[in-house]
Enzyme design. Sequence first.
Site, PDB file in Angstrom:
ATOM      1  N   TYR A  38       0.858  -1.184   0.000  1.00 10.05           N
ATOM      2  CA  TYR A  38       0.000   0.000   0.000  1.00 10.05           C
ATOM      3  C   TYR A  38       0.893   1.233   0.000  1.00 10.05           C
ATOM      4  CZ  TYR A  38      -4.694   1.909   0.449  1.00 10.05           C
ATOM      5  OH  TYR A  38      -5.890   2.537   0.189  1.00 10.05           O
ATOM      6  N   GLN A  41       1.456   2.849  -5.820  1.00 14.06           N
ATOM      7  CA  GLN A  41       0.622   2.216  -6.839  1.00 14.06           C
ATOM      8  C   GLN A  41      -0.489   1.383  -6.176  1.00 14.06           C
ATOM      9  OE1 GLN A  41      -0.454   2.163 -10.565  1.00 14.06           O
ATOM     10  NE2 GLN A  41       1.387   3.266 -10.022  1.00 14.06           N
ATOM     11  N   GLY A 102      11.339  -4.822  -2.325  1.00 18.52           N
ATOM     12  CA  GLY A 102      10.459  -5.573  -1.416  1.00 18.52           C
ATOM     13  C   GLY A 102       9.971  -6.869  -2.063  1.00 18.52           C
ATOM     14  N   GLN A 103       9.732  -6.833  -3.376  1.00 27.18           N
ATOM     15  CA  GLN A 103       9.273  -8.037  -4.090  1.00 27.18           C
ATOM     16  C   GLN A 103      10.307  -9.157  -3.986  1.00 27.18           C
ATOM     17  OE1 GLN A 103       8.094  -7.122  -8.139  1.00 27.18           O
ATOM     18  NE2 GLN A 103       6.844  -5.403  -7.470  1.00 27.18           N
ATOM     19  N   HIS A 124       5.173  -3.765 -13.322  1.00 22.68           N
ATOM     20  CA  HIS A 124       6.490  -3.442 -13.860  1.00 22.68           C
ATOM     21  C   HIS A 124       7.095  -4.759 -14.337  1.00 22.68           C
ATOM     22  CE1 HIS A 124       9.891  -1.032 -14.569  1.00 22.68           C
ATOM     23  NE2 HIS A 124      10.379  -0.879 -13.351  1.00 22.68           N
ATOM     24  N   ASP A 208      10.550   1.660 -19.682  1.00 17.11           N
ATOM     25  CA  ASP A 208      10.290   2.373 -18.432  1.00 17.11           C
ATOM     26  C   ASP A 208      11.592   2.879 -17.797  1.00 17.11           C
ATOM     27  OD1 ASP A 208       8.037   2.842 -16.358  1.00 17.11           O
ATOM     28  OD2 ASP A 208       9.664   2.009 -15.169  1.00 17.11           O
ATOM     29  N   GLU A 244      12.706  31.257 -17.199  1.00 17.96           N
ATOM     30  CA  GLU A 244      12.998  30.906 -18.600  1.00 17.96           C
ATOM     31  C   GLU A 244      13.359  29.425 -18.772  1.00 17.96           C
ATOM     32  OE1 GLU A 244      12.429  32.470 -21.243  1.00 17.96           O
ATOM     33  OE2 GLU A 244      12.064  34.479 -20.470  1.00 17.96           O
TER      34      GLU A 244
HETATM   35  N1  LIG Z   1       5.167   4.620  -8.066  1.00 18.87           N
HETATM   36  C1  LIG Z   1       4.309   4.482  -9.089  1.00 18.87           C
HETATM   37  O1  LIG Z   1       3.387   5.270  -9.229  1.00 18.87           O
HETATM   38  C2  LIG Z   1       4.444   3.346 -10.080  1.00 18.87           C
HETATM   39  C3  LIG Z   1       4.011   3.550 -11.400  1.00 18.87           C
HETATM   40  C4  LIG Z   1       3.980   2.451 -12.270  1.00 18.87           C
HETATM   41  C5  LIG Z   1       4.414   1.214 -11.806  1.00 18.87           C
HETATM   42  N2  LIG Z   1       4.872   1.052 -10.523  1.00 18.87           N
HETATM   43  C6  LIG Z   1       5.285  -0.262 -10.057  1.00 18.87           C
HETATM   44  O2  LIG Z   1       4.372  -0.674  -9.033  1.00 18.87           O
HETATM   45  C7  LIG Z   1       5.061  -1.463  -8.053  1.00 18.87           C
HETATM   46  C8  LIG Z   1       4.894  -0.791  -6.692  1.00 18.87           C
HETATM   47  O3  LIG Z   1       5.567   0.458  -6.735  1.00 18.87           O
HETATM   48  P1  LIG Z   1       5.310   1.614  -5.695  1.00 18.87           P
HETATM   49  O4  LIG Z   1       6.022   2.821  -6.176  1.00 18.87           O
HETATM   50  O5  LIG Z   1       3.883   1.676  -5.342  1.00 18.87           O
HETATM   51  O6  LIG Z   1       6.150   1.041  -4.481  1.00 18.87           O
HETATM   52  P2  LIG Z   1       6.399   1.686  -3.090  1.00 18.87           P
HETATM   53  O7  LIG Z   1       5.551   2.880  -2.871  1.00 18.87           O
HETATM   54  O8  LIG Z   1       7.842   1.797  -2.886  1.00 18.87           O
HETATM   55  O9  LIG Z   1       5.770   0.469  -2.254  1.00 18.87           O
HETATM   56  C9  LIG Z   1       6.125   0.253  -1.072  1.00 18.87           C
HETATM   57  C10 LIG Z   1       5.243  -0.904  -0.557  1.00 18.87           C
HETATM   58  O10 LIG Z   1       6.059  -2.046  -0.500  1.00 18.87           O
HETATM   59  C11 LIG Z   1       6.102  -2.459   0.881  1.00 18.87           C
HETATM   60  N3  LIG Z   1       7.410  -3.046   1.138  1.00 18.87           N
HETATM   61  C12 LIG Z   1       8.626  -2.585   0.761  1.00 18.87           C
HETATM   62  N4  LIG Z   1       9.590  -3.430   1.156  1.00 18.87           N
HETATM   63  C13 LIG Z   1       8.977  -4.455   1.780  1.00 18.87           C
HETATM   64  C14 LIG Z   1       9.432  -5.652   2.392  1.00 18.87           C
HETATM   65  N5  LIG Z   1      10.722  -5.965   2.432  1.00 18.87           N
HETATM   66  N6  LIG Z   1       8.514  -6.482   2.933  1.00 18.87           N
HETATM   67  C15 LIG Z   1       7.194  -6.184   2.883  1.00 18.87           C
HETATM   68  N7  LIG Z   1       6.701  -5.054   2.329  1.00 18.87           N
HETATM   69  C16 LIG Z   1       7.582  -4.216   1.781  1.00 18.87           C
HETATM   70  C17 LIG Z   1       5.850  -1.173   1.648  1.00 18.87           C
HETATM   71  O11 LIG Z   1       5.448  -1.434   2.941  1.00 18.87           O
HETATM   72  P3  LIG Z   1       5.921  -0.448   4.126  1.00 18.87           P
HETATM   73  O12 LIG Z   1       5.252   0.867   3.886  1.00 18.87           O
HETATM   74  O13 LIG Z   1       5.495  -1.170   5.319  1.00 18.87           O
HETATM   75  O14 LIG Z   1       7.423  -0.309   3.969  1.00 18.87           O
HETATM   76  C18 LIG Z   1       4.743  -0.547   0.793  1.00 18.87           C
HETATM   77  O15 LIG Z   1       3.510  -1.154   1.028  1.00 18.87           O
HETATM   78  C19 LIG Z   1       6.508  -1.538  -8.525  1.00 18.87           C
HETATM   79  O16 LIG Z   1       6.678  -2.692  -9.289  1.00 18.87           O
HETATM   80  C20 LIG Z   1       6.651  -0.309  -9.402  1.00 18.87           C
HETATM   81  O17 LIG Z   1       7.685  -0.455 -10.336  1.00 18.87           O
HETATM   82  C21 LIG Z   1       4.879   2.111  -9.663  1.00 18.87           C
END
Ligand SMILES: NC(=O)c1ccc[n+]([C@@H]2O[C@H](COP(=O)([O-])OP(=O)(O)OC[C@H]3O[C@@H](n4cnc5c(N)ncnc54)[C@H](OP(=O)(O)O)[C@@H]3O)[C@@H](O)[C@H]2O)c1
Length: 349
Positions: A38, A41, A102-103, A124, A208, A244
């Site tokens: 959460y 994305q 995290g994945q 992704h 990307d 500018e």
């Molecule tokens: N950012 C975008 O808008 C965007 C756009 C297009 C595609 N994507 C893709 O969508 C996917 C998610 O991206 P995102 O930007 O939403 O990611 P993000 O904001 O960095 O997501 C973080 C999430 O991952 C959890 N997490 C991270 N490390 C973890 C771990 N070791 N164990 C368990 N949970 C963990 C976090 O939990 P905590 O909060 O508890 O750490 C949080 O729920 C990625 O594949 C990204 O490439 C993202």
Amino acid sequence: MAKMNFGGVEENVVTREEFPLAKAQETLKDETIAVLGYGVQGPGQALNLRDNGFNVIVGQRKNSKSWDKAVADGWVPGETLFELEEACEKATIIQYLLSDAGQISLWPTVKKHLTPGKALYFSHGFAVTYKERTGIIPPEDVDVILVAPKGSGTSLRRMFLEGRGLNSSFAIFQDATGKAKDRVVALGIGVGSGYLFETTFKREVYSDLTGERGTLMGAIQGIFAAQYEVLRKNGHTPSEAFNETVEELTQSLMPLVAENGMDWMYANCSTTAQRGALDWWKKFRDATQPVFEELYSEVAAGNEAQRSIDSNSKSDYRVKLEGELKELHDSEMWKAGATVRQLRPENNG
Ligand SMILES: NC(=O)c1ccc[n+]([C@@H]2O[C@H](COP(=O)([O-])OP(=O)(O)OC[C@H]3O[C@@H](n4cnc5c(N)ncnc54)[C@H](OP(=O)(O)O)[C@@H]3O)[C@@H](O)[C@H]2O)c1
């Protein structure tokens, strides 16, 4: 799927007229969709799916701000909000929306719950394309699909609430059930895509990574910084240099380019601007093309992916990152930008 002509090249696209929400709901009526993560994305996709009437739950680790955010957004612990593993168990479709790092660490848990016939969904192509480096190798008897919204999760949600849709790409890496195509398109419509264009996992991640390092973020900041420095060195004030370089672009020109294209912009500016822009754009193209060639080959060789895996998995990652971000934040250009934004009439009385 309709064929559309993009500048003389035919591509497959799926629109909401062709695959309406009702068809998406029917396709996924027996599925439990678990959105894992959460962060950025996750909320956009999960909330849009929920508001579109799908059976969706959220998986998020507890004792985290993201958990609290999910609760604040109306997800109910034990009903629609679960710990990651419990959500994997309940799901028939797992939307793997943890950060890319995290994945990698959660993979053994997710894999355990990928029983035959389930679907594993990404936004992704990173994890699977660079599977030798990430270790994410899905079992053969599950569907592996992708919907990648072309923008932030925040925009995905915002545009949905405005009744608009963000374009997404979709791809199938593995069709184990024969239903992968319907599943992926239905999910693409469900998360709020405007239209969907077809790609592969590999093309999604290569484009990307190139885009965000290139014109979307890396190259644009580099060009801003270079022009700003030249103007400042030649005696221009910060406000003049910023206006500018950035302000006129974001406030006046880019909205028009978004509406009508750069070709229109060139045809509808002063003759002086027109002459200069026509004379100089090819010089900038020629100067930067070698850098883009280098960037693409670094992406294709997997070096960019490896660099990001290595740096994001170090224990002092956050501290180092904050230092680098501070450098940008403290730069004269972006400090001047903060003042310019403050002076915009809508922020200034
Ligand atoms: N950012 C975008 O808008 C965007 C756009 C297009 C595609 N994507 C893709 O969508 C996917 C998610 O991206 P995102 O930007 O939403 O990611 P993000 O904001 O960095 O997501 C973080 C999430 O991952 C959890 N997490 C991270 N490390 C973890 C771990 N070791 N164990 C368990 N949970 C963990 C976090 O939990 P905590 O909060 O508890 O750490 C949080 O729920 C990625 O594949 C990204 O490439 C993202």
